[in-house]
Design a protein around this motif. Sequence first.
Motif, PDB file in Angstrom:
ATOM      1  N   VAL A 269      74.164 -92.602 -39.432  1.00  0.00           N
ATOM      2  CA  VAL A 269      74.270 -94.024 -39.131  1.00  0.00           C
ATOM      3  C   VAL A 269      75.751 -94.286 -38.877  1.00  0.00           C
ATOM      4  O   VAL A 269      76.577 -94.059 -39.758  1.00  0.00           O
ATOM      5  CB  VAL A 269      73.768 -94.889 -40.300  1.00  0.00           C
ATOM      6  CG1 VAL A 269      74.038 -96.371 -40.036  1.00  0.00           C
ATOM      7  CG2 VAL A 269      72.270 -94.659 -40.523  1.00  0.00           C
ATOM      8  N   GLY A 270      76.075 -94.718 -37.658  1.00  0.00           N
ATOM      9  CA  GLY A 270      77.476 -94.943 -37.315  1.00  0.00           C
ATOM     10  C   GLY A 270      77.876 -96.403 -37.360  1.00  0.00           C
ATOM     11  O   GLY A 270      79.020 -96.743 -37.629  1.00  0.00           O
ATOM     12  N   GLN A 271      76.906 -97.283 -37.107  1.00  0.00           N
ATOM     13  CA  GLN A 271      77.207 -98.716 -37.001  1.00  0.00           C
ATOM     14  C   GLN A 271      76.313 -99.484 -37.968  1.00  0.00           C
ATOM     15  O   GLN A 271      75.102 -99.239 -38.023  1.00  0.00           O
ATOM     16  CB  GLN A 271      76.916 -99.165 -35.568  1.00  0.00           C
ATOM     17  CG  GLN A 271      77.469-100.524 -35.206  1.00  0.00           C
ATOM     18  CD  GLN A 271      77.362-100.783 -33.711  1.00  0.00           C
ATOM     19  OE1 GLN A 271      76.292-100.676 -33.125  1.00  0.00           O
ATOM     20  NE2 GLN A 271      78.471-101.121 -33.085  1.00  0.00           N
ATOM     21  N   THR A 289      72.449 -98.646 -36.570  1.00  0.00           N
ATOM     22  CA  THR A 289      71.969 -97.694 -35.570  1.00  0.00           C
ATOM     23  C   THR A 289      71.694 -96.358 -36.249  1.00  0.00           C
ATOM     24  O   THR A 289      72.454 -95.923 -37.104  1.00  0.00           O
ATOM     25  CB  THR A 289      73.022 -97.464 -34.476  1.00  0.00           C
ATOM     26  OG1 THR A 289      74.223 -96.978 -35.085  1.00  0.00           O
ATOM     27  CG2 THR A 289      73.332 -98.743 -33.727  1.00  0.00           C
ATOM     28  N   ASP A 291      70.785 -92.190 -35.566  1.00  0.00           N
ATOM     29  CA  ASP A 291      71.003 -91.144 -34.570  1.00  0.00           C
ATOM     30  C   ASP A 291      70.423 -89.852 -35.147  1.00  0.00           C
ATOM     31  O   ASP A 291      70.857 -89.388 -36.193  1.00  0.00           O
ATOM     32  CB  ASP A 291      72.523 -91.070 -34.371  1.00  0.00           C
ATOM     33  CG  ASP A 291      72.987 -90.111 -33.288  1.00  0.00           C
ATOM     34  OD1 ASP A 291      72.357 -89.058 -33.125  1.00  0.00           O
ATOM     35  OD2 ASP A 291      74.003 -90.415 -32.642  1.00  0.00           O
TER      36      ASP A 291
END
Lengths: 419, 419
Positions: A269-271, A289, A291
């Motif tokens: 999760v980056g954001q 988000t 991924d």
Amino acid sequence: MTIEHTATSPDAELFLRDFRSLSQIGETPGGGVDRQAATVADAQARAWFTALLGQYGFTVEVDAVGNVFGLLEWNPGAPYVLVGSHLDSQPLAGKFDGAYGVAAALHAGRRLAAGHAPAHRPKYNLAVVDWFNEEGSRFAPSMMGSSVFTGKMAAADALAIRDTDGVSVAEALAAIGHTGSGTGPVPAACAEIHIEQGRSLEDSDTTIGLVHSCWAAEKFTVTVHGEQAHTGSTVIADRRDALLGASRLVVLLRELADRYPAGALHTSVGQLTVLPNSPVVVPRRVDLTMDLRSADEDVLAEAKQLLEQGIKLIEDEVRVRIEVRGSHAWGVRPYPAAGVDLARDCADSLGLTSRPVYTLAGHDSINMNDVVPTVMLFVPSREGVSHNEGEFTGDSDLCAGVDVLTEVVRRLCEGALDG
Amino acid sequence: MTIEHTATSPDAELFLRDFRSLSQIGETPGGGVDRQAATVADAQARAWFTALLGQYGFTVEVDAVGNVFGLLEWNPGAPYVLVGSHLDSQPLAGKFDGAYGVAAALHAGRRLAAGHAPAHRPKYNLAVVDWFNEEGSRFAPSMMGSSVFTGKMAAADALAIRDTDGVSVAEALAAIGHTGSGTGPVPAACAEIHIEQGRSLEDSDTTIGLVHSCWAAEKFTVTVHGEQAHTGSTVIADRRDALLGASRLVVLLRELADRYPAGALHTSVGQLTVLPNSPVVVPRRVDLTMDLRSADEDVLAEAKQLLEQGIKLIEDEVRVRIEVRGSHAWGVRPYPAAGVDLARDCADSLGLTSRPVYTLAGHDSINMNDVVPTVMLFVPSREGVSHNEGEFTGDSDLCAGVDVLTEVVRRLCEGALDG
């Protein structure tokens, strides 16, 4: 890995000089760059590109979503070999991701243009390209310019996407004067070179990565719906804490990756943004988000199933509602074996070591590979560090990569992958 | 809980009219208000307050950190009984939190001013107050105005605090024209009424809560330091994912609360921000706030110890560094028993049910209780909902609260808690 044959040639000197001038655009104190799509820094990088394209004999064309093409027409009316990457970067990123590929393409093109015998007309023309917004940090999803060029996304849809300040792609491109009217060249083949962003070349002491396939990737946008409450007075049993639900999801995603052998599944999760984001309020809503990536589509499918089960459990236990929307995905897709062989042969002919590698990251070449024969090359990344100011590739590897790319593109223009 | 004796009296009608006009300031579509400290909506609420103070015979004084005092001097030179709460709110909050207490204090003051025999001089004068920035959402920490008034925080330190846009308290107060030059009245005693923000009054069908003690609270700001990387290509073992560390911490905090019987320990994370917050970048840094509360200081101390151990484990397992800084704390502190008895007697005299309750939330009265005898009253909150647009207290409970507060303040002005 480091063969010192190129660093002192005039071609290598010229390449390194141009690449260093590019690296100063949007430079950060930590030694990286910050050039998110259609920002001032990106606009400056694009100006660097169009200025040098002109100097090296190319005609510049910009399409409706800001892809910049430098065209060299040897053979009027013939399709083009496209070679390029992207000048935009993540926030606080390294100098090499994307930018190296554009600079290398520019110099491959320069050498082919300059070294070309006037009487000889290659089968295909040549286009050097900066794909718009590969990174997708300011405007999601990533690989936007090449998605539109290859017909996977409508230009109107891309232009309508907004950043977190509410600025649309159309407005951002207009603000930097890069709303083009061109449609871009008709493609015949494609090549891209990039830093590996992984350790396999460095660990095996290899100079050139021959990308034979991409990992599959699935990206999701998620909203966790909870209920706003007082952090002090609301009893725990009454809470519907959206941030607790989101945190459980972040932990679950890592647990999924840990279920498989190392390198089988990458998750992250980056954001993540919290509403209302006040110290004394239990969050009502979290947007994030997800991924997920794997070289094995079955692993990815199984992981998604486990994820769904885990999400149901989180919804029950935390008393939140979790809404998952697919945003961007691609499957495991091999690059043509003939292209891998061609690239190996080019490396061999230059006395450079090479080996087949996967790309775990997404690249514009993944989109192009769906429409024309495409060759993707890597050079080593120190410790695999990327999306980080500490990203590093040595000069001799950079120059070796330009040499191989030049030879690959020369052969692609001669029709080496036809039929 | 609902005794219909007040809703139709002229005093009750007038109170409800004024409270409704206050509720329209910064009103949200969801039926709540959004009036963070020193915003335009807060400025409007403060204008509502000063206008009515003038109309009801009070002199207005604003101090250096924006506390607004309405002064009624019966006895020149004598200290003051302070009665009030706060007009600022959380984002998307309810109409009642704080605002009810200020409106109730204004009307208690109005009645005492109006019903006063000219020959009689109570021992103490009366000040109705709006404490600046009780919520701490725009400018942390919470309870700022009363902290400065009671000497727990220097005015200069409070004025230098900045919101996330970089605007300081001093600049925000200047922008709304509320940088005062007053020092505020000398206090003799204090009273505050507030909605309960919990379920105990509603569940026991009681109209008036007699707050006998506050829970202890400890608030921390935390930074999780990781390393920026590519979400796709960086192998899992190489990652130092700051968001994974932060998420593990959010989950750990809830697990701590769940170790104890219901209601023994409340924990939460309300604010969390991610850097660089891009979909394809492993986060390098997360900042968050932690909030731990208990009626038992030993439970809180034990929980903090467990938390420290858990943080060490997360640091090791996730390969991040977690920096914890204490930001705001208060202990379990009883309100004077004589004040609880006085308030019970006032409720009894009005035929209203009452019972002793804790306050789990922080209030300005907790600060005032450290310097003068202080009475804190609650009225019921439907389902305990607070810091939420759905916050609700019925008119008859609101009016009953004003009646009790009026009587409490009358007796405090006569010196009922002296000696």
